[in-house]
Write an enzyme that holds these catalytic residues in place. Structure first.
Site, PDB file in Angstrom:
ATOM      1  N   ILE A 144      55.805 -27.933 -23.537  1.00  0.00           N
ATOM      2  CA  ILE A 144      56.654 -28.369 -24.426  1.00  0.00           C
ATOM      3  C   ILE A 144      56.234 -28.356 -25.863  1.00  0.00           C
ATOM      4  CG2 ILE A 144      58.159 -29.852 -22.774  1.00  0.00           C
ATOM      5  CD1 ILE A 144      56.629 -32.166 -23.700  1.00  0.00           C
ATOM      6  N   ASP A 145      57.062 -28.140 -26.871  1.00  0.00           N
ATOM      7  CA  ASP A 145      56.489 -28.038 -28.166  1.00  0.00           C
ATOM      8  C   ASP A 145      55.705 -29.040 -28.636  1.00  0.00           C
ATOM      9  OD1 ASP A 145      58.347 -25.545 -28.312  1.00  0.00           O
ATOM     10  OD2 ASP A 145      59.844 -26.715 -29.090  1.00  0.00           O
ATOM     11  N   ARG A 146      54.911 -28.617 -29.682  1.00  0.00           N
ATOM     12  CA  ARG A 146      53.840 -29.620 -30.275  1.00  0.00           C
ATOM     13  C   ARG A 146      54.580 -30.811 -30.379  1.00  0.00           C
ATOM     14  NH1 ARG A 146      51.709 -31.126 -35.435  1.00  0.00           N
ATOM     15  NH2 ARG A 146      49.714 -31.710 -35.383  1.00  0.00           N
TER      16      ARG A 146
END
Length: 318
Positions: A144-146
């Site tokens: 998942i995105d940062r």
């Protein structure tokens, strides 16, 4: 001559894929060596696409320089793992990744990542030793995105990694997100559809409801309103398709951008309210396996979730 015995975590791979991971060998030399029988399988000629089985042995008539073992034991022992473990067994881990933490090494070479902490944790527990592995390291099955928080799946062995990756590819894991958005969507529960086109250069996507440009892919997003407060609302979102930035871009497209989302919304006031990251968390998943699931069959039908009071943006709605 060097002999390599194929272990449990090495089995199921093609000869060329295994050797690419385990030896510092140029690709051209690898294929030439197989062709000239300088690499053999069980003392017989093999092909690059031959699949390895546990107990096989590879005979490699190659220079010693290609067999120098690179170890990161010392670095893993120096790290103090910081993990929020939701579930763990002998095959997998489910972790609650905080917003702001990268899952893998970024372009700046930072090793303060989720996967590094997972490997250090397992190394210090005695469940992972780089010196005993030839081609495998504990790995993430999804990312998942940062700046998005939530559940991430890690595999402790090669079989679990292979099966989980296949289940994710076949959409046999239902993933649900919590998000806080501007306004209250109407109706309060719906499935919205569209098309999404990714701009690789700017790491951004654009959503269309009709006449999509070439390369755009269909998306479907289901949402339901859980709570409302002060002109904002808390939603649970299920991604029926898994495209980059889908929940963020799709909600913004229908007029309800996420709080704190500077890429798909205007968040100056959100930041003043304390939203450092977009209000998005992958908070729940359910294993809905179809067909053979090997060593992970016991997970079928099980569901895991992060308690809502552990998610920073839900507190004002509870």
């Amino acid at each position: 001559m060097h002999e390599i015995k194929i272990g449990k975590n090495d089995a199921g791979q093609r000869v060329d894929k295994f050797l690419t991971k385990s030896l510092d060998l140029p690709m051209s030399l690898l294929y030439k060596s197989i062709r000239l029988k300088k690499i053999k399988l069980n003392r017989k000629r093999c092909e690059a696409n031959t699949v390895l089985a546990e107990g096989d042995t590879l005979q490699c008539f190659l220079s010693d320089e290609f067999f120098e073992k690179k170890t990161n034991d010392s670095s893993l022992s120096r790290i103090t793992p910081h993990l929020r473990i939701v579930y763990e067994d002998e095959n997998i881990m489910l972790l609650n990744k905080p917003a702001g933490v990268s899952v893998h090494e970024d372009e700046n070479g930072s090793t303060n990542t989720l996967i590094t902490h997972i490997q250090a944790y397992l190394f210090q527990k005695g469940e992972y030793d780089p010196d005993e592995e030839q081609s495998f390291a504990p790995a993430l099955c999804n990312r998942i995105d940062r700046n998005t928080a939530g559940l991430v799946i890690a595999a402790k062995n090669a079989e679990a990694l292979r099966i989980m990756n296949e289940k994710i590819k076949n959409r046999e894991i239902d993933k649900y997100y919590l998000c806080a958005v501007h306004g209250v969507p109407k109706p309060k529960e719906a499935t919205v559809k569209g098309f999404l086109l990714k701009d690789e250069k700017n790491n951004q996507v654009r959503v269309y409801d009709k006449n999509p440009p070439r390369g755009a892919k269909e998306i479907a997003t289901h949402y339901r309103v859980i709570a409302e407060k002060g002109g904002t609302s808390l939603l649970e979102v299920k991604l029926l398709t898994g495209r980059p930035h889908q929940s963020r871009a799709h909600m913004a497209f229908i007029g309800h951008p996420l709080l704190g989302d500077g890429k798909y919304g205007v968040n100056k006031q959100d930041r003043e309210r304390g939203y450092k990251y977009q209000a998005l968390c992958s908070h729940r998943l359910k294993f809905s396996f179809v067909g053979e699931s090997g060593c992970l069959s016991y997970l079928n039908g099980k569901e895991y979730a992060i308690p809502s009071d552990e998610i920073f943006f839900t507190k004002e709605y509870i």
